[in-house]
Write an enzyme that holds these catalytic residues in place. Structure first.
Site, PDB file in Angstrom:
ATOM      1  N   ILE A 193      -2.768   3.607  -2.795  1.00  0.00           N
ATOM      2  CA  ILE A 193      -1.626   3.292  -1.963  1.00  0.00           C
ATOM      3  C   ILE A 193      -2.215   2.776  -0.659  1.00  0.00           C
ATOM      4  O   ILE A 193      -3.050   3.433  -0.030  1.00  0.00           O
ATOM      5  CB  ILE A 193      -0.713   4.519  -1.742  1.00  0.00           C
ATOM      6  N   SER A 194      -1.857   1.565  -0.272  1.00  0.00           N
ATOM      7  CA  SER A 194      -2.467   0.903   0.875  1.00  0.00           C
ATOM      8  C   SER A 194      -2.147   1.619   2.176  1.00  0.00           C
ATOM      9  O   SER A 194      -1.130   2.316   2.298  1.00  0.00           O
ATOM     10  CB  SER A 194      -1.983  -0.545   0.971  1.00  0.00           C
TER      11      SER A 194
END
Length: 218
Positions: A64-65
């Site tokens: 998840i960025s």
């Protein structure tokens, strides 16, 4: 409020402040970040780190960025409520939730069934009925829904696949991390103008590589 909830609130406020300090000015994007509970989109083991400005691992070897990168990508799309958006790489569904709070309709593609199913549950739980999750090869896009006003890639590509450019509407914007899959990429924005594609480099980033096909098992 418990000690854990108080810590979350402090870190959430600090993250929102960091977004403003890094130049995030679009009120719609800021509002979306305030509305989407990032803690719902991270693995339980990393729950206490949900509001820190860092990428976190998720199932299937994906990530998840970090929120500031998601914010930069989202603002670069110049979203409007009437826009139809194609997202390639659903992951946990966090970016799709941000997009869904701004755009009218979001189609998000994921090659891993496990991730797609979990993301769909989270998005439905948040009442985001305008976001549709499909299991598909993101490199091929989603021809059935084309053209799209905006397209965003959440995984690195050496070059943007022609199929995705072909699904971009006139005056549409596509944002993607472009560069070597195992190295540093350049977050790049393309706008389809009268004379063709206009290209603008935004920032250096590091994303996991985009893989072809649909995962056989996961």
């Amino acid at each position: 409020m418990s000690a854990g909830e108080n810590e979350d609130a402090i870190e959430r406020a600090a993250l929102l402040l960091a977004l403003r300090q890094r130049g995030l000015r679009d009120p719609q994007v800021m509002r979306a970040f305030e509305q989407v509970p990032r803690e719902l989109f991270v693995e339980p083991a990393f729950r206490r780190q949900a509001w820190r400005d860092q990428a976190l691992p998720v199932d299937c070897g994906q990530t998840i960025s970090q929120p500031t990168v998601v914010a930069l990508m989202t603002e670069a799309l110049e979203l409007k409520p009437a826009h139809r958006v194609l997202e390639v790489g659903t992951g946990t569904g966090y970016h799709a939730a941000i997009l869904g709070h701004i755009a009218g309709h979001v189609v998000t593609l994921e090659r891993f069934r496990t991730l797609a199913a979990a993301a769909a549950r989270r998005l439905a739980g948040l009442g985001l009925s305008n976001v549709e999750v499909f299991i598909a090869d993101g490199l091929l896009g989603y021809p059935a829904g084309a053209p799209f006003d905006r397209i965003v890639l959440n995984a690195a590509v050496a070059e943007v696949p022609p199929a995705l450019f072909g699904q971009l509407a006139p005056d549409g914007i596509l944002v993607a991390p472009v560069g070597p899959p195992e190295g540093t990429q350049v977050l790049t924005r393309y706008r389809r103008g009268i004379e063709g594609l206009e290209r603008r480099e935004l920032s250096l980033v590091r994303f996991v590589p985009m893989l072809p096909g649909v995962a056989a098992v996961l």
